[in-house]
Design a protein around this motif. Structure first.
Motif, mmCIF file in Angstrom:
data_model
loop_
_atom_site.group_PDB
_atom_site.id
_atom_site.type_symbol
_atom_site.label_atom_id
_atom_site.label_comp_id
_atom_site.label_asym_id
_atom_site.label_seq_id
_atom_site.Cartn_x
_atom_site.Cartn_y
_atom_site.Cartn_z
ATOM 1 N N LEU A 13 0.830 -1.167 -0.099
ATOM 2 C CA LEU A 13 -0.084 0.080 0.105
ATOM 3 C C LEU A 13 0.946 1.070 -0.005
ATOM 4 N N MET A 14 1.937 1.141 0.707
ATOM 5 C CA MET A 14 2.649 2.258 0.679
ATOM 6 C C MET A 14 3.349 2.800 -0.590
ATOM 7 N N SER A 15 3.605 2.105 -1.280
ATOM 8 C CA SER A 15 4.011 2.491 -2.759
ATOM 9 C C SER A 15 3.418 3.494 -3.598
ATOM 10 N N VAL A 16 2.024 3.469 -3.326
ATOM 11 C CA VAL A 16 1.238 4.151 -4.214
ATOM 12 C C VAL A 16 1.674 5.477 -4.520
ATOM 13 N N CYS A 17 1.985 6.249 -3.752
ATOM 14 C CA CYS A 17 2.189 7.409 -3.580
ATOM 15 C C CYS A 17 3.757 7.894 -4.008
ATOM 16 N N LEU A 18 4.493 7.158 -3.855
ATOM 17 C CA LEU A 18 5.945 7.473 -4.264
ATOM 18 C C LEU A 18 6.534 6.812 -5.330
ATOM 19 N N LEU A 19 6.589 7.585 -6.211
ATOM 20 C CA LEU A 19 7.189 6.984 -7.578
ATOM 21 C C LEU A 19 8.459 7.638 -8.125
ATOM 22 N N THR A 20 9.283 8.127 -7.102
ATOM 23 C CA THR A 20 10.528 8.894 -7.293
ATOM 24 C C THR A 20 11.531 7.844 -8.307
ATOM 25 N N ILE A 21 12.010 8.577 -9.372
ATOM 26 C CA ILE A 21 12.740 7.790 -10.329
ATOM 27 C C ILE A 21 14.265 8.190 -10.276
ATOM 28 N N GLY A 22 15.019 7.295 -10.258
ATOM 29 C CA GLY A 22 16.431 7.643 -10.165
ATOM 30 C C GLY A 22 17.183 7.410 -11.362
ATOM 31 N N ALA A 23 18.522 7.117 -11.143
ATOM 32 C CA ALA A 23 19.240 6.742 -12.238
ATOM 33 C C ALA A 23 19.101 5.381 -13.096
ATOM 34 N N SER A 24 19.096 5.387 -14.230
ATOM 35 C CA SER A 24 18.955 3.903 -14.872
ATOM 36 C C SER A 24 20.031 3.169 -14.847
ATOM 37 N N ALA A 25 20.223 2.126 -15.309
ATOM 38 C CA ALA A 25 21.333 1.192 -15.126
ATOM 39 C C ALA A 25 22.441 1.567 -15.880
ATOM 40 N N ASP A 26 22.279 2.500 -16.773
ATOM 41 C CA ASP A 26 23.456 2.837 -17.849
ATOM 42 C C ASP A 26 24.027 4.134 -17.052
ATOM 43 N N GLU A 27 23.560 4.496 -15.903
ATOM 44 C CA GLU A 27 24.037 6.067 -15.433
ATOM 45 C C GLU A 27 24.557 6.037 -14.061
ATOM 46 N N PRO A 28 25.471 6.682 -13.725
ATOM 47 C CA PRO A 28 25.993 6.923 -12.317
ATOM 48 C C PRO A 28 25.010 6.857 -11.306
ATOM 49 N N TYR A 61 19.723 5.772 -5.927
ATOM 50 C CA TYR A 61 18.549 5.807 -6.901
ATOM 51 C C TYR A 61 18.800 5.012 -8.067
ATOM 52 N N LEU A 62 17.957 4.053 -8.330
ATOM 53 C CA LEU A 62 18.228 2.926 -9.206
ATOM 54 C C LEU A 62 16.830 2.644 -10.255
ATOM 55 N N THR A 63 16.750 2.656 -11.222
ATOM 56 C CA THR A 63 15.684 2.325 -12.162
ATOM 57 C C THR A 63 16.037 1.314 -13.156
ATOM 58 N N ILE A 64 15.020 0.144 -13.019
ATOM 59 C CA ILE A 64 15.381 -1.052 -13.888
ATOM 60 C C ILE A 64 14.348 -1.038 -14.814
ATOM 61 N N THR A 65 14.534 -1.001 -16.214
ATOM 62 C CA THR A 65 13.295 -0.946 -17.178
ATOM 63 C C THR A 65 13.577 -2.123 -18.272
ATOM 64 N N GLU A 66 12.764 -2.793 -18.485
ATOM 65 C CA GLU A 66 12.723 -3.597 -19.656
ATOM 66 C C GLU A 66 13.658 -4.716 -19.593
ATOM 67 N N GLN A 67 13.961 -5.416 -18.748
ATOM 68 C CA GLN A 67 14.964 -6.511 -18.153
ATOM 69 C C GLN A 67 14.189 -7.583 -18.116
#
Length: 931
Positions: A13-28, A61-67
């Protein structure tokens, strides 16, 4: 399992309002140095594990997409940082990723897709978790160490395969249970707090489509609780295989034994008993939504019945239990809580129950310890009672307190009951009623102080329980009970309101003080009283005082005000119980009754107050002299205090009593038909009827009074007439004169006609313009016919004004005013507060007047006569027989009127009349004096 189940729901439930996006896997990585970028989960795991000292306290901060991740070789395993003093915090967003894996060794961290030690923020969106045919225990294991405000969002995702126990698990306590998501802060670690969690649009294609809410839901007993409670949870639009519903298990509500059964139910719901399933399982499908608040229950919105500090609950009992000191439990709708049985508040806290303008139906409410305030609605105790328990031992602080606010109605067959805590002792408790008790009244248990030793200790403590009824309250017991039954030892105060019952108040022990209110009893009159099964005794009286149970101290009743009506019985009754009622049917410890005010009524054939004769065994202080003040529908002379000597029976039939005749006369000043009787001794005092005949349209005033000095009324008024006095026989008395009654007397007002006098019109053009210098009177015009005369008497100090700028020329003149003017003409100084007495003495001495009736208005013939005498009764007279009203001139004034006409003091009016009996105005008198 309780802790792991609740933690799962919490994380989601807690994740609903927090969608902070950090660096992708290719970035520092944000929060780290640029020299340490992470392009894969393996690099991150290795770096954090091998460089613990470098990463302390830094957010990542780490964002993982399409993996795609194969859990056999590439998994989120971040458990090794949990031993740090200040570990890094991970903000992880996983979007459109795919996880695949099968059963691992059942060791910590090897049975899930993810093991996240300090994930501050987790967002899982559009992901697929394939556990495979051989399955996993759980897919995400989230451990919180020294983290606050963490959030979880899991949405638009699918869980496939065989999850042995749960697809999703939230648990903020010890992580020994197996589910899809496990959140664990570690035993002894700084408590964690999850801000919010949301699970939405999730499909669970598993043998058992289950979401388990463990201790993260509201905390558990085995380890440190979250610092700010558990988190809000929302679960919506979720479905199982083939669109079936998803079962949400509430492990945090389970006992240890229930937790074991719940584990079996998760694998096979049919194996759990129906009561356990009803208690611990909520069903969610693709069209429904359930939610919970911190420390609350999980349910659909319509299933919540109460709210505490924005936390919602599916039972009133759980809401009251969860409320902290000073908090309010608010009822959300009309609610039938009879299925919850007896609800009890027993804790050192103050709780307000706000009914929210709703009706609460409940079997029984028990206030065992603590303070409870009820407001804003209705409580229907379904034929039972609202119970308050006093402390069993002396308490310096208030132990229990119940407040019924003015906007509350309590409907209970047995009313509000006050009981001792244990045994027969009760201390430091309070009931305050501002609202309405519709049925049942207030019942003080006879067990309170029903033991001599206990009762004496309670009295000595000064902590006897109290009941207070405030103005505006309503207390009703119906026709079979007492509005307030004081069977036990308590202090009751009534400041107002309305109290009704078979007896309005029954007193068998304790102290009653009534300052005001309305009291009505409907029971049949019974003397001596009958005992009832509940300890009360039936007399039918409004205030019923009986002797049973008087174990310590005197019974004390003080009635200072209010209206007391016995429909069939005395308004106040003091009697002895029947022998069969008790081993003690006397007032062994004494009784004090003080009727100090109020209005008391009973039927014509019943004494308004009844006090039984003193019996053998009654304390020495027992007395029948209990009436000190008040108003009664029948005489109560048998019960009067010694100082009351005069009885006043008003025209309304009510009786009251006074120390002196003057006090009784004052009370009866405007009461036509009142009868005052001397009742202060054995010797009778003769009474007489006094009739006052006003003669001005006012009804004759009749009173019956003792043979004593009587003061005549003040002067009445009658338009066009002057009051001359009160005539009895051949004597006229002045207003306010005293007269000693010696028989029936009639005093008739004497009136004198005061016709209007029309002044002559002034000349259109007066010969001489009068001097107006320093002439003060605003009501004397320079054009008035009497102006010169008024100015003359003023300038020569013969007449003054009636006020600073008022002469009042058309006002009648009194006899004393004439005496004063003539005395001043004679050289006397008549002034100051004693001017009337001085003028009267001069008039008598000089022979101008007999000095009687100084305040009476003077007629024209009286004024002329006094002028005639003042002039020495000079010889010479005119013939006045031709005047039309000559016959109306009094014999004693005939010579004076003839002289006045001769010398021009008086003239006929425009019809030739002399008007001898008309009052002289101040303007006429000024003219006479000037002439």
């Amino acid at each position: 399992m309780k802790k792991s189940v609740l933690a799962l729901l919490l994380a989601v439930l807690m994740s609903v309002c927090l969608l902070t996006i950090g660096a992708s896997a290719d970035e520092p990585v944000q929060g780290s140095t640029a020299s340490k970028p992470f392009t894969s989960v393996e690099q991150y795991n290795t770096a954090v594990t091998q460089n613990q000292s470098d990463w302390d306290g830094e957010d990542i901060y780490l964002t993982i997409t399409e993996q795609e991740f194969d859990a056999t070789t590439n998994k989120f395993n971040l458990k090794n940082v949990q031993s740090r003093a200040n570990p890094p915090k991970l903000h992880l967003t996983i979007i459109n990723c795919k996880f695949t894996g099968n059963t691992y060794d059942d060791t910590h961290g090897n049975d899930s897709f993810m093991y996240l030690s300090n994930c501050q923020e987790l967002v899982i969106d559009g992901c697929t978790f394939n556990a495979g045919d051989t399955g996993l225990k759980y897919g995400i294991n989230w451990n919180l160490i020294q983290i606050t405000g963490a959030t979880v969002v899991i949405k638009n995702s699918t869980f496939n395969g065989n999850y042995e126990e749960n697809a999703i698990k939230l648990n903020q306590r010890g992580g020994n249970d197996d589910t899809a998501i496990d959140i664990y802060h570690g035993t002894g670690a700084v408590p964690a707090s999850i801000a919010s969690a949301e699970i939405s649009d999730v499909t669970i294609n598993s043998t058992v489509p289950v979401i388990l809410l463990g201790s993260a839901g509201k905390g558990a007993s085995d380890g440190p609780a979250p610092s700010t409670g558990a988190f809000p949870v929302t679960i919506s639009n979720c479905k199982g295989s083939d669109g079936n519903a998803v079962n949400v298990f509430l492990a945090y509500n389970a006992s240890e034994s229930e937790a074991e059964n719940l584990k079996k139910a998760m694998a096979d719901p049919s194996s759990a008993d129906k009561e356990l399933i009803a208690k611990l399982v909520v069903t969610v499908d693709a069209t429904t939504s359930v939610s919970k608040t911190a420390n609350g229950d999980l349910a659909s919105e319509e299933d919540f019945v109460a709210e505490v500090n924005d936390d919602k609950y599916t039972s009133l009992e759980s809401a009251i239990e969860a409320a902290q000191d000073g908090q309010t439990v608010t009822l959300l709708n009309d609610y039938d809580a009879t299925n919850e049985g007896t609800i009890t508040l027993e804790s050192d806290k103050s709780v307000t129950l706000d009914l929210g303008e709703n009706t609460l139906t409940i079997s029984r409410l028990n206030l065992v310890r603590g303070w409870l305030t009820v407001k804003n609605g209705e409580v229907d105790c379904d034929g039972q009672a609202f119970n308050v328990y006093a402390a069993s031992t002396k308490q310096d602080e208030l132990y229990t307190k119940l407040v019924i606010e003015k906007d509350v109605t309590i409907d209970a067959a047995y009313g509000i009951c006050l009981f001792p805590g244990s045994g027969k002792a009760g201390y430091s408790s309070s009931i305050e009623v501002y609202g309405k008790i519709a049925t049942g009244g207030i019942f003080v248990s006879g067990n309170l102080g029903n033991d001599t030793t206990t009762a004496e200790a309670m009295v000595a403590s000064g902590k006897i329980p109290t009941v207070t009824i405030y103005d505006g309250a309503v207390v009703n017991s119906g026709t079979e009970g007492q509005g307030i039954a004081m069977n036990g030892l308590a202090n009751v105060t009534v400041d107002g309101g309305t109290i009704t019952g078979r007896e309005a108040i029954g007193v068998k022990r304790g102290t009653l003080t009534v300052n005001g209110g309305t009291f009505i009893s409907t029971g049949e009159y019974v003397n001596s009283p009958d005992a009832n099964h509940n300890g009360t005794e039936a007399t039918g009286a409004t205030i019923s005082i009986t002797s049973t149970y008087n174990k310590a101290g005197t019974i004390s009743v003080t009635l200072k005000g209010g209206s007391f009506t016995g429909e069939n019985a005395p308004a106040v009754y003091v009697g002895h119980s029947k022998e069969s009622n008790s081993s003690s049917n006397v007032y062994e410890k004494g009784i004090i009754l003080n009727i100090a005010g109020g209005t008391f009524s009973s039927p014509d054939n019943v004494s308004t107050v009844y006090v039984a004769d003193k019996a053998d065994g009654d304390a020495d202080g027992y007395t029948k002299q209990v009436v000190f003040n008040g108003s009664f529908s029948s005489p109560v002379t048998a019960y009067l205090a010694d100082n009351l000597k005069y009885q006043l029976q008003g025209s309304n039939g009510m009786f009251s009593y006074y120390e002196t005749l003057d006090a009784a006369l004052k009370a009866a000043a405007n009461d036509n038909g009142a009868v005052i009787t001397y009742v202060g001794g054995e010797t009778d005092v003769q009474s007489y009827t006094v009739t006052i005949v006003y003669g001005n349209g006012t009804k004759d005033f009749v009173q019956t009074l003792p043979a004593d000095s009587y003061t005549l009324p003040t002067a009445p008024s009658k338009p066009g007439y002057i009051f001359l006095g009160w005539r009895n026989g051949g004597t006229t008395y002045g207003a306010g004169d005293s007269y000693t009654l010696s028989g029936d007397m009639t005093f008739t007002a004497v009136w004198a006609n005061m016709p209007d006098v029309t002044p002559s019109e002034p000349d259109d053009e007066p010969d001489d313009e009068p001097d107006v210098t320093e002439f003060p009177f605003d009501d004397v015009s320079v054009l008035a016919w009497y102006y010169d005369a008024v100015k003359y008497v003023y300038d020569n100090d013969l007449m003054n004004g009636t006020d600073v700028n008022q002469f009042s020329p058309n006002s009648p003149l009194t006899r004393a005013m004439v005496w004063a003017v003539l005395a001043r003409v004679d050289g006397e100084t008549i002034s100051g507060d004693s001017w009337m007495t001085e003028a009267q003495a001069w008039a008598v001495e000089s022979g101008v007047s007999d000095g009687t009736n100084p305040t009476g208005y003077v007629t024209r013939e009286q004024l002329v006569t006094m002028l005639y005498r003042f002039a020495g009764e000079p010889a010479g007279a005119a013939d006045i027989s031709g005047y039309p009203d000559a016959a109306s001139i009094s014999d004693w004034a005939a010579d004076a009127m003839a002289w006045a006409v001769k010398v021009g003091l008086i003239e006929g009016d425009d019809v030739g009349a002399l008007n001898p009996t008309a009052n002289s105005t101040r303007a006429h008198a000024a003219t006479f004096f000037m002439r």
